[in-house]
Design an enzyme around this catalytic site. Sequence first.
Site: not given
Length: 213
Positions: A42, A46, A98, A101
């Site tokens: 993604c 982060r 993650h 998201c």
Amino acid sequence: MKGLEPILANNRKWVEEKRAADPDFFNRLANGQKPQYLFIGCSDSRVPASAITGTGPGQMFVHRNIANLVVNTDYNLLSVLQYAVEVLGVEDIMVVGHYGCGGVAAAAGNKQYGLIDGWLTNIRDVIRVHEAEISAITDEETRLRRLVELNVIEQVRNLAKTNIIQNARQGSKPPRLHGLVYDIKEGLLKDLKVEDDLVGNLKEIYRTSTAGH
């Protein structure tokens, strides 16, 4: 410091540290790359690919987009995949989602966001396929976490459907496919162990062969 100056300062510091530890580091990198991994993740800031996997320069080829999607009409992704598999010879391909998201959360809602809505349709297709399971989860956070996992699983399956992977599987060392989820709160990667369940009983639909075979 403002603008790009922090980036440039950090770059100079990084170069100094690398050269101090290994004077030949950049010369070796300049001679070419032979990464073991392809990371499809993604775009979320982060989730730094190299940092969370502990890999250094030259060890991992990387492609990132919103919600780590593998879309069969995305020529950017397919070009990366083909180059990684057929030229670089990567051994392992990871789809890495993650928890938390934003793309997955947006797809699970009914609000319009503009241009990105067409992209999010690919996640809504995952919701449609797994509607019974997702609808049965009453807690919203738990439901979104499971949707993140299911999205990763479906993207690994999408990889397996591509001609690139199917052709590679005819060779002696086909790349292994993996689905992982990164937990930002914990900093840990979770292996969803989907490699052996790629296309399942749909293989006769998606399996293709080159002309003349």
